[in-house]
Structures are given as structure tokens and as C-alpha cells.
Design a protein around this motif. Structure first.
Motif, PDB file in Angstrom:
ATOM      1  N   VAL A 276      -0.351  12.704   3.377  1.00 37.30           N
ATOM      2  CA  VAL A 276      -0.258  13.590   4.534  1.00 37.30           C
ATOM      3  C   VAL A 276       0.246  14.973   4.142  1.00 37.30           C
ATOM      4  CG1 VAL A 276       0.879  13.937   6.753  1.00 37.30           C
ATOM      5  CG2 VAL A 276       0.031  11.665   6.131  1.00 37.30           C
ATOM      6  N   MET A 277       1.291  15.022   3.350  1.00 32.29           N
ATOM      7  CA  MET A 277       1.946  16.301   3.063  1.00 32.29           C
ATOM      8  C   MET A 277       1.275  17.075   1.927  1.00 32.29           C
ATOM      9  SD  MET A 277       4.215  16.220   5.383  1.00 32.29           S
ATOM     10  CE  MET A 277       5.137  17.702   4.915  1.00 32.29           C
ATOM     11  N   GLN A 278       0.753  16.396   0.930  1.00 24.22           N
ATOM     12  CA  GLN A 278       0.220  17.107  -0.238  1.00 24.22           C
ATOM     13  C   GLN A 278      -1.296  17.238  -0.221  1.00 24.22           C
ATOM     14  OE1 GLN A 278       1.686  15.502  -3.898  1.00 24.22           O
ATOM     15  NE2 GLN A 278       3.862  15.682  -3.324  1.00 24.22           N
ATOM     16  N   HIS A 279      -1.985  16.279   0.386  1.00 22.94           N
ATOM     17  CA  HIS A 279      -3.445  16.309   0.355  1.00 22.94           C
ATOM     18  C   HIS A 279      -4.051  16.515   1.741  1.00 22.94           C
ATOM     19  CE1 HIS A 279      -3.488  15.214  -3.866  1.00 22.94           C
ATOM     20  NE2 HIS A 279      -2.643  14.206  -3.595  1.00 22.94           N
ATOM     21  N   ASP A 280      -3.220  16.832   2.727  1.00 20.60           N
ATOM     22  CA  ASP A 280      -3.671  17.176   4.088  1.00 20.60           C
ATOM     23  C   ASP A 280      -4.573  16.087   4.676  1.00 20.60           C
ATOM     24  OD1 ASP A 280      -2.334  19.611   3.936  1.00 20.60           O
ATOM     25  OD2 ASP A 280      -4.041  20.569   2.932  1.00 20.60           O
ATOM     26  N   MET A 281      -4.246  14.831   4.413  1.00 22.96           N
ATOM     27  CA  MET A 281      -4.997  13.713   4.984  1.00 22.96           C
ATOM     28  C   MET A 281      -4.368  13.299   6.308  1.00 22.96           C
ATOM     29  SD  MET A 281      -5.402  11.459   1.470  1.00 22.96           S
ATOM     30  CE  MET A 281      -6.397  10.211   2.245  1.00 22.96           C
ATOM     31  N   GLY A 282      -5.180  12.730   7.193  1.00 22.35           N
ATOM     32  CA  GLY A 282      -4.638  12.201   8.421  1.00 22.35           C
ATOM     33  C   GLY A 282      -3.794  10.963   8.153  1.00 22.35           C
ATOM     34  N   ALA A 283      -2.930  10.646   9.107  1.00 25.27           N
ATOM     35  CA  ALA A 283      -2.047   9.490   8.908  1.00 25.27           C
ATOM     36  C   ALA A 283      -2.844   8.211   8.767  1.00 25.27           C
ATOM     37  CB  ALA A 283      -1.060   9.381  10.075  1.00 25.27           C
ATOM     38  N   GLY A 284      -3.898   8.028   9.592  1.00 24.22           N
ATOM     39  CA  GLY A 284      -4.708   6.824   9.504  1.00 24.22           C
ATOM     40  C   GLY A 284      -5.467   6.748   8.196  1.00 24.22           C
ATOM     41  N   GLU A 285      -6.031   7.898   7.766  1.00 21.65           N
ATOM     42  CA  GLU A 285      -6.777   7.906   6.513  1.00 21.65           C
ATOM     43  C   GLU A 285      -5.849   7.638   5.329  1.00 21.65           C
ATOM     44  OE1 GLU A 285      -9.635  10.927   3.890  1.00 21.65           O
ATOM     45  OE2 GLU A 285      -8.658  11.625   5.738  1.00 21.65           O
ATOM     46  N   ALA A 286      -4.673   8.281   5.358  1.00 21.31           N
ATOM     47  CA  ALA A 286      -3.708   8.059   4.269  1.00 21.31           C
ATOM     48  C   ALA A 286      -3.261   6.602   4.227  1.00 21.31           C
ATOM     49  CB  ALA A 286      -2.505   8.978   4.440  1.00 21.31           C
ATOM     50  N   ALA A 287      -3.043   5.984   5.394  1.00 22.35           N
ATOM     51  CA  ALA A 287      -2.635   4.575   5.421  1.00 22.35           C
ATOM     52  C   ALA A 287      -3.730   3.689   4.855  1.00 22.35           C
ATOM     53  CB  ALA A 287      -2.304   4.159   6.854  1.00 22.35           C
ATOM     54  N   GLN A 288      -4.998   3.994   5.265  1.00 22.79           N
ATOM     55  CA  GLN A 288      -6.098   3.175   4.786  1.00 22.79           C
ATOM     56  C   GLN A 288      -6.240   3.240   3.270  1.00 22.79           C
ATOM     57  OE1 GLN A 288      -7.863   1.106   6.549  1.00 22.79           O
ATOM     58  NE2 GLN A 288      -9.246   0.479   4.892  1.00 22.79           N
ATOM     59  N   VAL A 289      -6.062   4.463   2.700  1.00 23.49           N
ATOM     60  CA  VAL A 289      -6.259   4.634   1.262  1.00 23.49           C
ATOM     61  C   VAL A 289      -5.055   4.119   0.474  1.00 23.49           C
ATOM     62  CG1 VAL A 289      -6.581   6.319  -0.577  1.00 23.49           C
ATOM     63  CG2 VAL A 289      -7.857   6.551   1.562  1.00 23.49           C
ATOM     64  N   TYR A 290      -3.882   4.678   0.763  1.00 29.02           N
ATOM     65  CA  TYR A 290      -2.715   4.389  -0.077  1.00 29.02           C
ATOM     66  C   TYR A 290      -2.129   3.008   0.180  1.00 29.02           C
ATOM     67  CZ  TYR A 290      -2.631   9.194  -1.732  1.00 29.02           C
ATOM     68  OH  TYR A 290      -2.957  10.385  -2.324  1.00 29.02           O
ATOM     69  N   VAL A 291      -2.115   2.585   1.445  1.00 30.72           N
ATOM     70  CA  VAL A 291      -1.558   1.263   1.731  1.00 30.72           C
ATOM     71  C   VAL A 291      -2.445   0.177   1.131  1.00 30.72           C
ATOM     72  CG1 VAL A 291      -0.932  -0.371   3.548  1.00 30.72           C
ATOM     73  CG2 VAL A 291      -0.391   2.060   3.804  1.00 30.72           C
ATOM     74  N   LEU A 292      -3.777   0.372   1.208  1.00 26.85           N
ATOM     75  CA  LEU A 292      -4.677  -0.625   0.633  1.00 26.85           C
ATOM     76  C   LEU A 292      -4.520  -0.707  -0.883  1.00 26.85           C
ATOM     77  CD1 LEU A 292      -6.711  -2.591   1.778  1.00 26.85           C
ATOM     78  CD2 LEU A 292      -8.524  -0.959   1.265  1.00 26.85           C
ATOM     79  N   LEU A 293      -4.393   0.466  -1.538  1.00 30.03           N
ATOM     80  CA  LEU A 293      -4.168   0.449  -2.986  1.00 30.03           C
ATOM     81  C   LEU A 293      -2.826  -0.189  -3.333  1.00 30.03           C
ATOM     82  CD1 LEU A 293      -5.509   3.986  -4.031  1.00 30.03           C
ATOM     83  CD2 LEU A 293      -6.546   1.764  -4.507  1.00 30.03           C
ATOM     84  N   THR A 294      -1.817   0.093  -2.504  1.00 27.14           N
ATOM     85  CA  THR A 294      -0.493  -0.496  -2.745  1.00 27.14           C
ATOM     86  C   THR A 294      -0.527  -2.009  -2.605  1.00 27.14           C
ATOM     87  OG1 THR A 294       0.603   1.512  -1.955  1.00 27.14           O
ATOM     88  CG2 THR A 294       1.903  -0.515  -1.982  1.00 27.14           C
ATOM     89  N   ILE A 295      -1.271  -2.486  -1.595  1.00 25.43           N
ATOM     90  CA  ILE A 295      -1.392  -3.941  -1.415  1.00 25.43           C
ATOM     91  C   ILE A 295      -2.120  -4.556  -2.607  1.00 25.43           C
ATOM     92  CG2 ILE A 295      -2.483  -5.720  -0.014  1.00 25.43           C
ATOM     93  CD1 ILE A 295      -1.930  -3.919   2.417  1.00 25.43           C
ATOM     94  N   GLY A 296      -3.206  -3.895  -3.055  1.00 22.35           N
ATOM     95  CA  GLY A 296      -3.907  -4.393  -4.229  1.00 22.35           C
ATOM     96  C   GLY A 296      -3.001  -4.448  -5.441  1.00 22.35           C
ATOM     97  N   ASP A 297      -2.177  -3.393  -5.613  1.00 20.95           N
ATOM     98  CA  ASP A 297      -1.228  -3.368  -6.727  1.00 20.95           C
ATOM     99  C   ASP A 297      -0.228  -4.514  -6.612  1.00 20.95           C
ATOM    100  OD1 ASP A 297       0.327  -2.609  -8.861  1.00 20.95           O
ATOM    101  OD2 ASP A 297       1.417  -1.076  -7.734  1.00 20.95           O
ATOM    102  N   GLY A 298       0.262  -4.763  -5.384  1.00 23.08           N
ATOM    103  CA  GLY A 298       1.232  -5.842  -5.195  1.00 23.08           C
ATOM    104  C   GLY A 298       0.645  -7.209  -5.438  1.00 23.08           C
ATOM    105  N   LEU A 299      -0.607  -7.414  -4.974  1.00 23.31           N
ATOM    106  CA  LEU A 299      -1.240  -8.716  -5.193  1.00 23.31           C
ATOM    107  C   LEU A 299      -1.513  -8.960  -6.670  1.00 23.31           C
ATOM    108  CD1 LEU A 299      -3.762  -8.838  -2.219  1.00 23.31           C
ATOM    109  CD2 LEU A 299      -1.674 -10.182  -2.489  1.00 23.31           C
ATOM    110  N   VAL A 300      -1.920  -7.914  -7.395  1.00 23.27           N
ATOM    111  CA  VAL A 300      -2.154  -8.063  -8.834  1.00 23.27           C
ATOM    112  C   VAL A 300      -0.889  -8.520  -9.544  1.00 23.27           C
ATOM    113  CG1 VAL A 300      -2.699  -6.805 -10.947  1.00 23.27           C
ATOM    114  CG2 VAL A 300      -4.049  -6.418  -8.912  1.00 23.27           C
ATOM    115  N   ALA A 301       0.275  -8.098  -9.081  1.00 25.53           N
ATOM    116  CA  ALA A 301       1.540  -8.496  -9.709  1.00 25.53           C
ATOM    117  C   ALA A 301       2.037  -9.837  -9.199  1.00 25.53           C
ATOM    118  CB  ALA A 301       2.599  -7.425  -9.477  1.00 25.53           C
ATOM    119  N   GLN A 302       1.863 -10.115  -7.881  1.00 23.42           N
ATOM    120  CA  GLN A 302       2.448 -11.308  -7.302  1.00 23.42           C
ATOM    121  C   GLN A 302       1.709 -12.586  -7.688  1.00 23.42           C
ATOM    122  OE1 GLN A 302       5.311 -12.060  -5.682  1.00 23.42           O
ATOM    123  NE2 GLN A 302       5.795  -9.974  -6.347  1.00 23.42           N
ATOM    124  N   ILE A 303       0.398 -12.528  -7.850  1.00 27.98           N
ATOM    125  CA  ILE A 303      -0.341 -13.743  -8.213  1.00 27.98           C
ATOM    126  C   ILE A 303       0.073 -14.246  -9.600  1.00 27.98           C
ATOM    127  CG2 ILE A 303      -2.642 -14.624  -8.764  1.00 27.98           C
ATOM    128  CD1 ILE A 303      -3.696 -13.040  -6.397  1.00 27.98           C
TER     129      ILE A 303
END
Length: 698
Positions: A225-252
């Protein structure tokens, strides 16, 4: 030249192995600081998954926890690797996440988009469920098991050490094997202690995974939102999804490692790998399969239930039960076939003429077992009892001084399934019951509590004991019991009886073999004695007299020299035995009073000693002792001998040489533990202290 090259290769490979661990740790720590290319990140994530699967496979195929003794260190390294990958992936997600779903690598994208369908809510729920399973269920349970196992293993160490010492003293194992077992006990305690601490790494990793997920979500939203001027929904879709993927790769991989830890610490017994044990114990009984199939079939007939699924599973499980039953019947028929063939081979008509082949010699030493004990003595199944019996004969030869007859082992279907019988020259001298797969917990007299099990007595020494399941072994050790397996019980009983009947085991053949063996080193000495001065039977009788009173015959050179010296004057085995005992006096006294301590012995009251000397002179060796005096002598000797044993002293009666043989034979039946020695057998260097007088009131 080739040898030099091979040595260089060996040294080089050894150095490389030594450098492997430091290099790996440095690389893992470097990932936290240095930026990684996306391709390398995919490689390391894939390697982390492969490593976790490899660890779980090793844990499943390990036969006992110590087979994977490096596991606590592996837990630390894999946890550190996952955390390093979390840091490296977080850096890439925050820096390059705005560029698209594959900016952080194909692995993270696949776990974030494919496994959870690109749905942020589903991804968060799946991640939290995996984390809770790992943290609350598996890791907590494995940690608790490791903690309890560490405590019980530490408490059981003294009992295990006593069991090892008992096996060593009985000749069942040698000093090298005893050292190996002691080392294994120490390693086992260290392992469970390390696993108790290492489980905290996995729990901390699970907590760190949740915190890292929250930090990454907040950081991703802020960056987007602050650095790349993305909307809150778009930022959540991109970064939260990548974060979840990162977490699942570690947790499994973390979940897989936790399952491996649980498998290692929850193992009971060391008979095989996890898969073999589960299949062998869970699917071994056809009755269980039939009952399970029946219950599923009944449930499948209830209206509203998924009938097809229940009935299908009922049919499959019923078919498995039928297959197991048929398999058991075939195996039973195969075992019975040899017996039936032998019976069919017998003549049906006129009986054959008797021959000398029908005369079977009586076994000197025999061991008969019930059918459940057959695997213990079956050479084809590598029976543990066979090895122990071989060790017993070797130990007996080293300690007593001659090689006993071999133990002839046979099964007896008329016995109880778990019964065994030990015979000497066809006559039973001992027996009992043993339960393969269970342990005998023997009460040495200082246990702290009872056990749940089959109450019995130790067949060798008559101590109270319990037959217990393998799962109670650590508890029994912790309570102070001496725990031994079934083969050790039978072997110890056999060893005890062989030592008690050593004199009967020394026959004419064994005596001749012993003389031949001594003759290899001193041929002239044997030639001068047998048969010139003494017959083999006389030498045998002298040796048997020594063995009957617990004197070993290892020093055969001294025995032969004494017999050769006195054989010209007397042929009486009793007189010759007395002369031999005087020559062996130092060894006899040393076995009763080790070290240089004074001899604390019992003695005869002077008046009683004179009466016995007069009876000896009047009645000869038979000694006509007045019945009242004999009864008093037996009673007082038994009482005083018991007092000697109660204060930790050996019951030893010191008497004049002429009375030694008479009193030894007279008192032996009433007081089996009593040793009677003559004044002439005590070396001049030893100090004598009389602690009790026999016959003070006679």
C-alpha cells in the motif's frame, strides 16, 4: 604407490566428512543475511521437504531409538534451516512480491495458489490447522514421552547395571559385551534427555511460524500500500497469498519432522521396523478382522448411512480375515506334516526285530522344553538360549577346570507349552516355566513396590519374582527389580544346577580327557602317575571329592604333583583328597576370604572337639557320634552359620584335619552353604579370628 594414493583418498574423504557439518551450518546462517536468487530458494525449499521425508523414513525403519541417536541434532539443524528459509523468503516476498505470484519462486507460488486454490481465507485456515496439529498434538505428545522416558531411563540405570553384572558373573556375556551394554545404557539416557530438550525446538518453530506469518502479512500490506501504491484488497491478495504459501512450505516439513520424532520416542521393543510391527500386530488375528467386518456390515445396513462404502469395507476386511485364517491353517498343516510322515513310515504289520540301535544312551545333561520355548533353542531361528548355553559351558570350563558334557536339547509335547526340565543322567534335577516375549522381574530384597504380572519365584535361587510384559520393563528397573529375559532365566537356572552337580559331571571319560590335556604340557608328570601309581578311577574320585565341596580343579598341575608324591604311601581317595586340599589351601582360603583380610571363622568348643576326636578314634571314619550330641551339633551349627551370613561373613568352620572330612559330610545336608576347612589348610600368612564357638552348651 597405490597404497599411498588409497591413503590420501581415505584421509581426503574423512576430512570432507568432518567439514560437511560446519559448512552446512555456515550456509544456513548465511541465508539469513545474504540475498538468495529465486531459483536457489526453490532448490532449498525442495531440499527441505526431501530432507524431512528422509528423516521420517529413517525413523520408521530404525529398530530402536539409538539406531537414530543423531536425531536431536538433526532436529536442531532442520529447525534452523526452516527459519533461515523463512527469513530469505520473507526478504524476496517483500522486495519482489508486487511483480507477481512467481516473484518469490515457483514453490511458494504453488503452495499459495495450487494447494489452497488461491483463496486467502482457506490458506489461513489450513496454515493454522497444520500449526495447531504440530504444536498442540504431535510435538506436545512427543515431548512428554521423551520427558517421561528420560526420567524412567535414568531411574532404571542402577537396575540395568545390576542385570549386566549378573549376566557377566553367570558367564552369559564376556567383559567386552558388558562394556558395550553399559555404554548403550548411558547413550539411551542421554538420547531421551536430548530428545526432551530438542522437542522444544520444534514447539518454538511452530510458534515462530505463526508470528512470522502475522509479521509478513502486516509487512506485506504496508509495503504494497505505502511503497507500491496498491489497493488494500490487491495488496492482501498478493502478499498474504505469498505469505501463506511461504508458511505452508515451512510448516509441512515441520509437521513431517514432528511425526518422525514421535515415532522415535514412542517405540516399544526392538523387534523390527514400524511397518513390520504394525502389520504383524494389527492385522495378525483373523478373529479381529471378522468382528470388525461384522460391525461395519451392521452399520452399513442402517437406513441413511453411506451403505455402499460401509458394506464395501466390510467385505474387504472380511476377505482379509478369511485369507489370514487360511494362511494360519496352511502353516499349521506344514508344521504337522513331518510328524505325520514319521508316523506313516512306521511298519504297520509285523514288528521289526530289536537291535542295538534301539538302545539309546542316557544323556549326561538334558534340557527338555515345551513347544512355546522351541524358538529359543532352534538353531534355524537363531535361538538366543543356544548361544547362552555355549557361553555357559565355556565359563564353566574356565572357572571349574574341566569341560562338561554338552547339553542335549529336545522338545517334549507332553510338557506344558512354557515348561522346561533339566535332567542329569536321565534324572530330573530342576525345572520351571519361561515365557518368551516377557521378562522376569526378580526381587533382590530391596525393591520399592510391587508389580502387575504373573507372580512366581526365580527358578534358580527361589527369590520372589513376576513375569511382566515388555512395557513394564522400565518401571521394574526403576522399582529396583533385576529384570531378565526368558532365555536368561533358563540359562541361569541351568548354570546354577551345573555348578551344584559338577562332581557328578566329572565322569571317567572327562577325567581321562583332562589328564590327556595336562599331559600335552607335562607328559612325564602324567606318565609317572597314571597308571603307574594310581588308576584313573582313583584320580576321578579325588577330583570328585574336591568338586563336591566347591573346590575347583583348575590347578591340575599341583593336584597331580601331590597325588604322585603321596600315592606310594596310600591309595585311599579320602586321604589323598586331604593332602591335595592342604596343597590347595591358599586358593581355598582365598576363595572364601578374598584379599588379605583376616579369617573370621567358627570353631569347635575344645570339649566338643575332644569328644569328636575320641569318637573318630573309636569308630573310624564312620564316627559313632551319640544321637543327642549329633542333634545338638547340627542345630547349633545351623544357627551360628545363619548368624554369620546375616552379618555378611561366609559360614566357615575351622576344625582339626582328622575331623574335617567327617564334619563336612555330616553337616553338609543340614547346612549346604557351610564350608569346613582344616587348620592345616590355612596359610601361615593369614590371621585367624574365631567369631563363634560351636558346642558351647554340648
Amino acid at each position: 604407490m597405490n597404497d599411498i594414493l588409497n591413503l590420501r583418498e581415505l584421509l581426503t574423504s574423512a576430512r570432507l566428512r568432518q567439514l560437511a557439518a560446519p559448512v552446512l551450518i555456515v550456509m544456513i546462517l548465511s541465508m539469513m543475511v545474504l540475498p538468495l536468487p529465486v531459483f536457489l530458494l526453490d532448490v532449498f525449499f525442495t531440499f527441505n521437504i526431501a530432507l524431512s521425508v528422509m528423516v521420517m523414513m529413517v525413523a520408521m525403519y530404525a529398530r530402536k531409538p539409538l539406531d537414530f541417536s543423531v536425531f536431536p541434532t538433526v532436529l536442531l539443524v532442520t529447525t534452523l534451516l526452516r527459519l533461515s528459509l523463512n527469513v530469505a523468503s520473507t526478504r524476496i516476498v517483500l522486495l519482489e512480491g508486487h511483480a507477481g505470484g512467481d516473484a518469490a519462486g515457483k514453490v511458494i507460488e504453488a503452495f499459495g495458489a495450487f494447494l489452497v486454490g488461491g483463496n486467502v481465507a482457506v490458506g489461513l485456515v489450513v496454515f493454522l490447522i497444520l500449526t495447531l496439529i504440530n504444536f498442540v498434538v504431535i510435538t506436545k505428545g512427543a515431548g512428554r514421552i521423551a520427558e517421561v522416558s528420560a526420567r524412567f531411563t535414568l531411574d532404571a540405570m542402577p537396575g540395568k547395571q545390576m542385570a549386566i553384572d549378573a549376566d557377566l558373573n553367570a558367564g552369559l556375556i564376556d567383559e567386552k559385551e558388558a562394556k558395550r551394554r553399559r555404554k548403550e545404557i548411558g547413550q539411551e539416557s542421554d538420547f531421551f534427555g536430548a530428545m526432551d530438550g530438542a522437542s522444544k525446538f520444534v514447539r518454538g518453530d511452530a510458534i515462530a511460524g505463526i508470528l512470522i506469518l502475522l509479521v509478513n502479512i502486516i509487512g506485506g500490506l504496508f509495503v504494497g500500500v505505502m511503497q507500491h501504491d496498491m489497493g488494500a484488497g490487491e495488496a492482501a491478495q498478493v502478499y498474504v497469498l505469498l505469505t501463506i504459501g511461504d508458511g505452508l512450505v515451512a510448516q509441512i516439513p515441520a509437521l513431517i519432522i514432528s511425526v518422525a520424532a514421535g515415532m522415535v520416542v514412542s517405540r516399544v521393543g526392538d523387534d523390527g521396523d514400524i511397518g513390520s510391527l504394525v502389520i504383524g500386530q494389527l492385522f495378525a488375528n483373523p478373529q479381529v478382522m471378522f468382528l470388525t467386518a461384522t460391525i461395519l456390515g451392521v452399520l452399513g445396513m442402517i437406513p441413511g448411512m453411506p451403505n455402499f462404502v460401509f458394506l464395501l469395507l466390510a467385505a474387504l476386511i472380511g476377505a482379509l480375515g478369511w485369507y489370514l485364517r487360511q494362511k494360519n491353517l496352511v502353516e499349521a498343516a506344514a508344521e504337522a506334516a513331518p510328524t505325520a510322515a514319521q508316523a506313516a513310515a512306521q511298519p504297520q504289520g509285523e514288528a521289526q526285530e530289536a537291535s542295538w540301535n534301539d538302545v539309546a544312551p542316557v544323556d549326561v545333561l538334558g534340557l527338555e522344553v515345551g513347544y512355546r520355548l522351541i524358538p529359543m533353542v532352534d538353531k534355524g531361528q537363531d535361538g538366543e538360549l543356544l548361544k547362552r548355553i555355549r557361553g555357559l559351558r565355556k565359563k564353566f570350563a574356565q572357572e571349574v577346570g574341566f569341560l562338561s558334557a554338552p547339553v542335549h536339547i529336545r522338545d517334549n509335547l507332553e510338557f506344558k507349552p512354557n515348561a522346561y526340565r533339566i535332567s542329569l543322567k536321565g534324572v530330573e534335577i530342576g525345572g520351571g516355566e519361561a515365557y518368551p516375549g516377557q521378562y522376569l522381574a526378580i526381587n533382590p530384597g530391596r525393591v520399592t513396590g510391587p508389580l502387575q504380572g504373573r507372580e512366581t519365584k526365580d527358578p534358580a535361587f527361589g527369590l520372589p519374582a513376576y513375569w511382566i510384559d515388555p512395557g513394564q520393563r522400565e518401571q521394574a528397573h526403576a522399582l529396583g527389580y533385576t529384570v531378565v529375559d526368558a532365555s536368561t532365566v533358563v540359562a541361569t537356572h541351568l548354570n546354577h544346577l551345573i555348578l551344584d552337580h559338577a562332581a557328578e559331571l566329572l565322569g571317567r571319560q572327562e577325567t581321562q580327557a583332562l589328564l590327556d590335556h595336562i599331559g600335552k604340557d607335562a607328559p612325564k608328570l602324567i606318565e609317572d602317575l597314571v597308571p603307574k601309581l594310581l588308576s584313573v578311577s582313583t584320580v576321578q574320585r579325588v577330583l570328585q571329592n574336591l568338586l563336591e565341596e566347591g573346590v575347583n580343579i583348575r590347578d591340575m598341575r599341583t593336584i597331580v604333583e601331590v597325588l604322585a608324591e603321596h600315592a606310594a604311601r596310600t591309595q585311599d581317595p579320602l586321604d589323598l583328597t586331604g593332602k591335595v586340599r592342604e596343597a590347595l589351601g591358599r586358593a581355598i582360603v582365598q576363595s572364601l576370604f578374598p584379599g588379605s583380610a583376616e579369617l573370621q571363622v567358627m570353631a569347635l568348643e575344645p570339649g566338643l572337639e575332644r569328644i569328636l576326636m575320641q569318637a573318630m578314634a573309636a569308630g573310624g571314619e564312620g564316627g559313632a557320634i551319640e544321637p543327642g550330641l549329633a542333634d545338638t551339633l547340627l542345630r547349633q551349627t545351623a544357627q551360628i552359620a545363619q548368624r554369620q551370613e546375616d552379618i555378611g561373613l561366609p559360614p566357615v568352620l575351622l576344625v582339626p584335619a582328622p575331623l574335617r572330612m567327617l564334619l563336612s559330610r555330616f553337616l553338609r545336608r543340614a547346612v549346604p552353604s557351610l564350608k569346613v576347612i582344616a587348620n592345616s589348610e590355612v596359610p601361615e600368612s593369614r590371621t585367624i579370628r574365631v567369631t563363634a564357638m560351636v558346642g558351647g552348651n554340648a
